[in-house]
Design a protein around this motif. Structure first.
Motif, PDB file in Angstrom:
ATOM      1  N   TYR A  70       0.854  -1.197   0.000  1.00 45.16           N
ATOM      2  CA  TYR A  70       0.000   0.000   0.000  1.00 45.16           C
ATOM      3  C   TYR A  70       0.890   1.247   0.000  1.00 45.16           C
ATOM      4  O   TYR A  70       0.641   2.204  -0.741  1.00 45.16           O
ATOM      5  CB  TYR A  70      -0.916   0.041   1.226  1.00 45.16           C
ATOM      6  CG  TYR A  70      -2.199  -0.748   1.108  1.00 45.16           C
ATOM      7  CD1 TYR A  70      -3.022  -0.655  -0.005  1.00 45.16           C
ATOM      8  CD2 TYR A  70      -2.615  -1.574   2.144  1.00 45.16           C
ATOM      9  CE1 TYR A  70      -4.208  -1.367  -0.093  1.00 45.16           C
ATOM     10  CE2 TYR A  70      -3.803  -2.295   2.069  1.00 45.16           C
ATOM     11  CZ  TYR A  70      -4.593  -2.183   0.948  1.00 45.16           C
ATOM     12  OH  TYR A  70      -5.766  -2.891   0.872  1.00 45.16           O
ATOM     13  N   GLY A  71       1.924   1.235   0.822  1.00 50.48           N
ATOM     14  CA  GLY A  71       2.838   2.376   0.900  1.00 50.48           C
ATOM     15  C   GLY A  71       3.579   2.621  -0.404  1.00 50.48           C
ATOM     16  O   GLY A  71       3.712   3.769  -0.850  1.00 50.48           O
ATOM     17  N   VAL A  72       4.048   1.558  -1.032  1.00 54.47           N
ATOM     18  CA  VAL A  72       4.749   1.702  -2.311  1.00 54.47           C
ATOM     19  C   VAL A  72       3.797   2.283  -3.362  1.00 54.47           C
ATOM     20  O   VAL A  72       4.173   3.166  -4.139  1.00 54.47           O
ATOM     21  CB  VAL A  72       5.350   0.357  -2.781  1.00 54.47           C
ATOM     22  CG1 VAL A  72       5.872   0.461  -4.203  1.00 54.47           C
ATOM     23  CG2 VAL A  72       6.455  -0.089  -1.841  1.00 54.47           C
ATOM     24  N   TRP A  81      -2.017  -0.498  10.435  1.00 54.84           N
ATOM     25  CA  TRP A  81      -0.846  -0.161  11.260  1.00 54.84           C
ATOM     26  C   TRP A  81      -1.271   0.241  12.673  1.00 54.84           C
ATOM     27  O   TRP A  81      -0.760  -0.288  13.662  1.00 54.84           O
ATOM     28  CB  TRP A  81      -0.051   0.944  10.571  1.00 54.84           C
ATOM     29  CG  TRP A  81       0.947   1.636  11.423  1.00 54.84           C
ATOM     30  CD1 TRP A  81       1.974   1.077  12.134  1.00 54.84           C
ATOM     31  CD2 TRP A  81       1.046   3.043  11.652  1.00 54.84           C
ATOM     32  NE1 TRP A  81       2.693   2.051  12.778  1.00 54.84           N
ATOM     33  CE2 TRP A  81       2.150   3.261  12.500  1.00 54.84           C
ATOM     34  CE3 TRP A  81       0.321   4.147  11.213  1.00 54.84           C
ATOM     35  CZ2 TRP A  81       2.524   4.538  12.910  1.00 54.84           C
ATOM     36  CZ3 TRP A  81       0.702   5.402  11.614  1.00 54.84           C
ATOM     37  CH2 TRP A  81       1.791   5.588  12.463  1.00 54.84           C
ATOM     38  N   LEU A  82      -2.210   1.175  12.766  1.00 57.86           N
ATOM     39  CA  LEU A  82      -2.612   1.698  14.073  1.00 57.86           C
ATOM     40  C   LEU A  82      -3.291   0.638  14.932  1.00 57.86           C
ATOM     41  O   LEU A  82      -3.058   0.571  16.145  1.00 57.86           O
ATOM     42  CB  LEU A  82      -3.516   2.917  13.891  1.00 57.86           C
ATOM     43  CG  LEU A  82      -2.827   4.141  13.279  1.00 57.86           C
ATOM     44  CD1 LEU A  82      -3.856   5.181  12.846  1.00 57.86           C
ATOM     45  CD2 LEU A  82      -1.807   4.726  14.231  1.00 57.86           C
ATOM     46  N   GLU A  83      -4.103  -0.209  14.327  1.00 57.27           N
ATOM     47  CA  GLU A  83      -4.776  -1.250  15.098  1.00 57.27           C
ATOM     48  C   GLU A  83      -3.805  -2.319  15.578  1.00 57.27           C
ATOM     49  O   GLU A  83      -3.889  -2.779  16.709  1.00 57.27           O
ATOM     50  CB  GLU A  83      -5.894  -1.891  14.277  1.00 57.27           C
ATOM     51  CG  GLU A  83      -7.108  -1.002  14.165  1.00 57.27           C
ATOM     52  CD  GLU A  83      -8.235  -1.665  13.409  1.00 57.27           C
ATOM     53  OE1 GLU A  83      -8.471  -2.873  13.626  1.00 57.27           O
ATOM     54  OE2 GLU A  83      -8.864  -0.974  12.603  1.00 57.27           O
ATOM     55  N   PHE A  84      -2.894  -2.722  14.701  1.00 58.76           N
ATOM     56  CA  PHE A  84      -1.966  -3.777  15.106  1.00 58.76           C
ATOM     57  C   PHE A  84      -1.002  -3.295  16.184  1.00 58.76           C
ATOM     58  O   PHE A  84      -0.719  -4.013  17.138  1.00 58.76           O
ATOM     59  CB  PHE A  84      -1.183  -4.319  13.907  1.00 58.76           C
ATOM     60  CG  PHE A  84      -0.267  -5.445  14.278  1.00 58.76           C
ATOM     61  CD1 PHE A  84      -0.775  -6.671  14.665  1.00 58.76           C
ATOM     62  CD2 PHE A  84       1.104  -5.273  14.264  1.00 58.76           C
ATOM     63  CE1 PHE A  84       0.067  -7.720  15.020  1.00 58.76           C
ATOM     64  CE2 PHE A  84       1.950  -6.299  14.615  1.00 58.76           C
ATOM     65  CZ  PHE A  84       1.434  -7.533  14.999  1.00 58.76           C
ATOM     66  N   ASN A  97       6.476  -0.200  12.410  1.00 57.95           N
ATOM     67  CA  ASN A  97       6.766   1.201  12.693  1.00 57.95           C
ATOM     68  C   ASN A  97       7.921   1.717  11.843  1.00 57.95           C
ATOM     69  O   ASN A  97       7.902   2.861  11.398  1.00 57.95           O
ATOM     70  CB  ASN A  97       7.063   1.392  14.185  1.00 57.95           C
ATOM     71  CG  ASN A  97       5.805   1.557  15.002  1.00 57.95           C
ATOM     72  OD1 ASN A  97       4.877   2.245  14.592  1.00 57.95           O
ATOM     73  ND2 ASN A  97       5.750   0.909  16.144  1.00 57.95           N
ATOM     74  N   LYS A  98       8.916   0.879  11.603  1.00 58.21           N
ATOM     75  CA  LYS A  98      10.033   1.278  10.732  1.00 58.21           C
ATOM     76  C   LYS A  98       9.569   1.485   9.296  1.00 58.21           C
ATOM     77  O   LYS A  98      10.008   2.426   8.624  1.00 58.21           O
ATOM     78  CB  LYS A  98      11.146   0.237  10.800  1.00 58.21           C
ATOM     79  CG  LYS A  98      11.895   0.253  12.109  1.00 58.21           C
ATOM     80  CD  LYS A  98      12.940  -0.838  12.182  1.00 58.21           C
ATOM     81  CE  LYS A  98      13.619  -0.832  13.552  1.00 58.21           C
ATOM     82  NZ  LYS A  98      14.509  -1.977  13.737  1.00 58.21           N
ATOM     83  N   ILE A  99       8.684   0.628   8.832  1.00 54.13           N
ATOM     84  CA  ILE A  99       8.148   0.760   7.474  1.00 54.13           C
ATOM     85  C   ILE A  99       7.372   2.066   7.342  1.00 54.13           C
ATOM     86  O   ILE A  99       7.568   2.828   6.392  1.00 54.13           O
ATOM     87  CB  ILE A  99       7.251  -0.452   7.127  1.00 54.13           C
ATOM     88  CG1 ILE A  99       8.100  -1.710   6.982  1.00 54.13           C
ATOM     89  CG2 ILE A  99       6.443  -0.196   5.860  1.00 54.13           C
ATOM     90  CD1 ILE A  99       7.297  -3.007   6.949  1.00 54.13           C
ATOM     91  N   SER A 132       9.612   5.087   7.254  1.00 57.47           N
ATOM     92  CA  SER A 132      10.254   5.317   5.958  1.00 57.47           C
ATOM     93  C   SER A 132       9.264   5.902   4.945  1.00 57.47           C
ATOM     94  O   SER A 132       9.626   6.756   4.135  1.00 57.47           O
ATOM     95  CB  SER A 132      10.876   4.030   5.418  1.00 57.47           C
ATOM     96  OG  SER A 132       9.894   3.135   4.973  1.00 57.47           O
ATOM     97  N   PHE A 133       8.000   5.459   4.991  1.00 58.22           N
ATOM     98  CA  PHE A 133       7.006   6.000   4.063  1.00 58.22           C
ATOM     99  C   PHE A 133       6.590   7.421   4.426  1.00 58.22           C
ATOM    100  O   PHE A 133       6.113   8.151   3.563  1.00 58.22           O
ATOM    101  CB  PHE A 133       5.772   5.098   3.997  1.00 58.22           C
ATOM    102  CG  PHE A 133       5.982   3.852   3.188  1.00 58.22           C
ATOM    103  CD1 PHE A 133       6.537   3.902   1.919  1.00 58.22           C
ATOM    104  CD2 PHE A 133       5.626   2.615   3.686  1.00 58.22           C
ATOM    105  CE1 PHE A 133       6.746   2.761   1.167  1.00 58.22           C
ATOM    106  CE2 PHE A 133       5.822   1.461   2.954  1.00 58.22           C
ATOM    107  CZ  PHE A 133       6.386   1.540   1.688  1.00 58.22           C
ATOM    108  N   ALA A 134       6.775   7.823   5.664  1.00 64.26           N
ATOM    109  CA  ALA A 134       6.401   9.176   6.084  1.00 64.26           C
ATOM    110  C   ALA A 134       7.148  10.227   5.280  1.00 64.26           C
ATOM    111  O   ALA A 134       6.619  11.311   5.013  1.00 64.26           O
ATOM    112  CB  ALA A 134       6.669   9.363   7.575  1.00 64.26           C
TER     113      ALA A 134
END
Length: 159
Positions: free
Chosen positions: A70-72, A92-95, A115-117, A120-122
């Motif tokens: 999704y991020g890519v 992300w937020l739920e997990f 969180n690292k992924i 990086s997408f931020a």
């Protein structure tokens, strides 16, 4: 196609041939997301994303891969922003809101990797894309997971 492994291999082949195709990444992420829900909750678990995923390596893999693709897709274009961004953030937020015990380091490692992924997408996803998810992000500024809270604040600072 005969099975999940074959479908996954076909998506991976397409992504190797055309790695910059936003649509392929988006649909692969959607496929992985659907596989995540098909795996089903463990015995006796409530039916929500966090508890469904807890302590299951395959579920963690699907979740992390789905969020990654999704991020890519969002870094490559904005055609699917209204579907991809809210879903990626929700997963992300739920997990990461799940508490993990010392006896289950697998969940902690998956949360850390996620969180690292997202971190990086931020910086890779254009800032204006996050405007569409501002209410979702603002509601999670004070998140149970400290790293997740820092990532939410980072995204909001960039916006």
């Amino acid at each position: 196609l005969r099975g999940a492994a074959e479908i996954k291999n076909r998506y991976q082949t397409v992504l190797k041939l055309v790695p910059s195709w936003e649509r392929a990444h988006f649909h692969f992420a959607k496929y992985l997301d659907s596989r995540l829900s098909e795996v089903g909750p463990p015995q006796g678990a409530e039916n929500n994303i966090g508890s469904t995923i807890a302590s299951n390596k395959l579920r963690h893999e699907y979740l992390i891969d789905s969020i990654t693709h999704y991020g890519v897709a969002l870094t490559l274009g904005e055609k699917h922003v209204y579907q991809a961004l809210p879903r990626m953030l929700a997963m992300w937020l739920e997990f990461t809101s799940q508490t993990c015990s010392a006896s289950d380091p697998e969940v902690y490692e998956s949360q850390d990797q996620m969180n690292k992924i997202i971190n990086s997408f931020a910086s890779k996803i254009p800032e204006h894309v996050f405007y569409t998810a501002l209410p979702q992000l603002i509601s999670c500024v004070v998140h149970e997971n400290e790293e997740t809270s820092k990532n939410v604040a980072l995204i909001l600072r960039n916006v």
